[in-house]
Design a protein around this motif. Structure first.
Motif, mmCIF file in Angstrom:
data_model
loop_
_atom_site.group_PDB
_atom_site.id
_atom_site.type_symbol
_atom_site.label_atom_id
_atom_site.label_comp_id
_atom_site.label_asym_id
_atom_site.label_seq_id
_atom_site.Cartn_x
_atom_site.Cartn_y
_atom_site.Cartn_z
ATOM 1 N N ALA B 54 0.838 -1.209 0.000
ATOM 2 C CA ALA B 54 0.000 0.000 0.000
ATOM 3 C C ALA B 54 0.869 1.255 0.000
ATOM 4 O O ALA B 54 0.608 2.200 -0.740
ATOM 5 C CB ALA B 54 -0.925 -0.013 1.209
ATOM 6 N N HIS B 57 2.181 2.215 -3.318
ATOM 7 C CA HIS B 57 1.170 2.311 -4.367
ATOM 8 C C HIS B 57 1.001 3.782 -4.760
ATOM 9 O O HIS B 57 0.949 4.649 -3.896
ATOM 10 C CB HIS B 57 -0.154 1.745 -3.837
ATOM 11 N N ARG B 60 -1.604 5.981 -2.880
ATOM 12 C CA ARG B 60 -1.577 6.116 -1.416
ATOM 13 C C ARG B 60 -1.499 7.574 -0.974
ATOM 14 O O ARG B 60 -0.750 8.354 -1.542
ATOM 15 C CB ARG B 60 -0.370 5.328 -0.868
ATOM 16 N N ALA B 84 -3.390 -5.134 -3.858
ATOM 17 C CA ALA B 84 -3.628 -4.066 -2.879
ATOM 18 C C ALA B 84 -4.558 -3.058 -3.527
ATOM 19 O O ALA B 84 -4.253 -2.534 -4.602
ATOM 20 C CB ALA B 84 -2.316 -3.394 -2.477
ATOM 21 N N PRO B 86 -7.201 0.402 -2.660
ATOM 22 C CA PRO B 86 -7.794 1.322 -1.703
ATOM 23 C C PRO B 86 -9.302 1.109 -1.703
ATOM 24 O O PRO B 86 -9.965 1.291 -2.718
ATOM 25 C CB PRO B 86 -7.413 2.701 -2.241
ATOM 26 N N TRP B 96 -7.191 0.400 3.039
ATOM 27 C CA TRP B 96 -6.720 -0.564 2.046
ATOM 28 C C TRP B 96 -7.125 -1.993 2.409
ATOM 29 O O TRP B 96 -7.170 -2.358 3.590
ATOM 30 C CB TRP B 96 -5.185 -0.522 1.957
ATOM 31 N N ILE B 98 -5.671 -5.810 1.336
ATOM 32 C CA ILE B 98 -4.460 -6.372 0.742
ATOM 33 C C ILE B 98 -4.503 -7.895 0.877
ATOM 34 O O ILE B 98 -4.889 -8.413 1.925
ATOM 35 C CB ILE B 98 -3.207 -5.789 1.457
#
Lengths: 282, 282
Positions: B54, B57, B60, B84, B86, B96, B98
């Motif tokens: 995350a 990413h 993020r 992953a 959001p 998130w 995952i």
């Protein structure tokens, strides 16, 4: 469970808040005005219905062991949908991913849950129940506030909430200890225990003595006993909540729920957000 | 971060364990022999790579606030994939979901993460760092065991692990306090802190004084400070771990990580499974 216990559950507000109907691969639920908070539904009721989405699923094995609920956005009054899928099923444990939404694609809460089959074995309590006079010796206090508070009978041992208009200049103790039980009698189970694990007002209110914009961001609850042993004789639970750190808009909160005979039934942690008090005259 | 710090990270085993490449909407990673446990990869390294999925990413926002990792099954040596996404992005928080797998459809770990933008404001430490002599006054101990133990320099203040062949007849204290830091120097960040939050041997080993089949089932870690403040001058962290209850195959575990200057950087809880000792002669 006997017929009387079952009837009591049917009538109970927590049944309304956690009732689910299966439709097209999703659970359909309904918010309940009995569990309303300052903004949206009481987080403890939301945690209970998310747990129930796995608990009542036909594929579920074992008893609740751990639940993490992430509160993404307030749940508005009305219908909601829950998707619950077992990510993995082992011989004695099962892992779930759960999501709640009201409008497709607009996630309001996420959760992971772990269920486990316990085998009787080594048992050792490191932590003892804190000393407290029995519930029978303390007067019930009705806290003013949103409707969820009316769902619990509360008898404070320490840290009874008391809010003023001006924040304390010096931070006050952050912990609260109280006896609590469902105001409408209902046999304890994982659903009521997870709801109770969130039934402590924000620790920031205790420390500053004022109400502030506040919310739980993420709540993790552990169940320390098999489902069949989550009962207490009269429904009373000794709850003890505290915090370790308030920093820059976020704080932690810990809570433990004990049976009157001294068994740790549940422990929980949460991370919360809060807004700073507005200085006087602004 | 300056160039030297960046270089140190590039060389560090934790970089190997958490390095991720983006391919077809998934992160691709690789287990690292430096972080091996009795069965599969060290849970702290798995938590770090799930967080990184995350953290790195492009979508993020904010700093790590909370991470819950559910260990569904051991991760075998080799490549793994992480999805992953959001689930929700708010103005100042992001949630998130995952999942980690090696074979499509065979989930080995799930996680939820919350990120938040902190605003400087009311700060109040309720809990103080426990008293301990400084790290410089204590000798480093190399614990025998799987490779992940070699990744940390450990100096025990209390509860140094010592295992025999026969379980204690009377349960021993469950807590451990130690100074620890990465054996290969690396600036502290949320990845190393989450890995360290799992760097305490199972509390059941302390209580019974023997090694037993043991594993973390679910780990929740809270970050109590902005990412920029997760550093300590010399990389040392004072860690304190304990348990409240062992019951019928499962136990809890709590841990707190303090900077030498007394800031609570991270707290974590986990629920663990363990097998009872086999009685002598069986």
């Amino acid at each position: 469970m006997d017929a009387t216990a079952n009837e009591a559950r049917q009538r109970h507000p927590l049944e309304g808040a956690t009732a689910l109907t299966w439709r097209d691969g999703l659970w359909i639920g309904q918010t309940n005005k009995d569990y309303w908070a300052f903004v949206g539904q009481y987080g403890g009721a939301t945690a209970a219905v998310l747990l129930r989405a796995a608990l009542d699923h036909p594929d579920r094995i074992g008893d609740p062991l751990a639940l993490t609920v992430n509160y993404c956005a307030p749940i508005a009054e009305g219908e909601f949908k829950i998707s619950a899928r077992p990510a993995r099923t082992n011989r004695s444990t099962q892992h779930w991913i759960i999501e709640l939404f009201q409008t497709e694609g607009d996630i309001l809460a996420t959760a992971t849950a772990v269920f486990a089959r316990r085998r009787p074995g080594f048992t050792h309590a490191v932590m003892s129940m804190p000393k407290a006079p029995p519930a029978a010796q303390i007067k019930t206090v009705a806290l003013p506030g949103p409707s969820w508070l009316e769902q619990y009978e509360m008898r404070f041992v320490a840290g009874q909430p008391a809010f003023g208009r001006v924040p304390h200049a010096v931070p006050q103790p952050s912990d609260t200890m109280l006896w609590m039980r469902d105001a409408a009698p209902r046999p304890l189970d994982s659903l009521s225990l997870v709801a109770m694990s969130d039934a402590f007002v924000g620790r920031i209110f205790q420390v500053l003595g004022v109400l502030l914009p506040f919310g739980t961001v993420s709540l993790t609850t552990y169940f320390h006993t098999a489902a069949a042993e989550m009962t207490t004789d009269d429904g009373w639970i000794l709850g003890h909540a505290d915090a370790a750190i308030f920093r820059d808009g976020f704080a932690d909160q810990t809570a433990r729920l004990w049976s009157p005979d001294g068994r740790l039934l549940v422990s929980s942690v949460q991370t919360t957000y809060f807004r700073d008090p507005v200085p006087e005259g602004k």
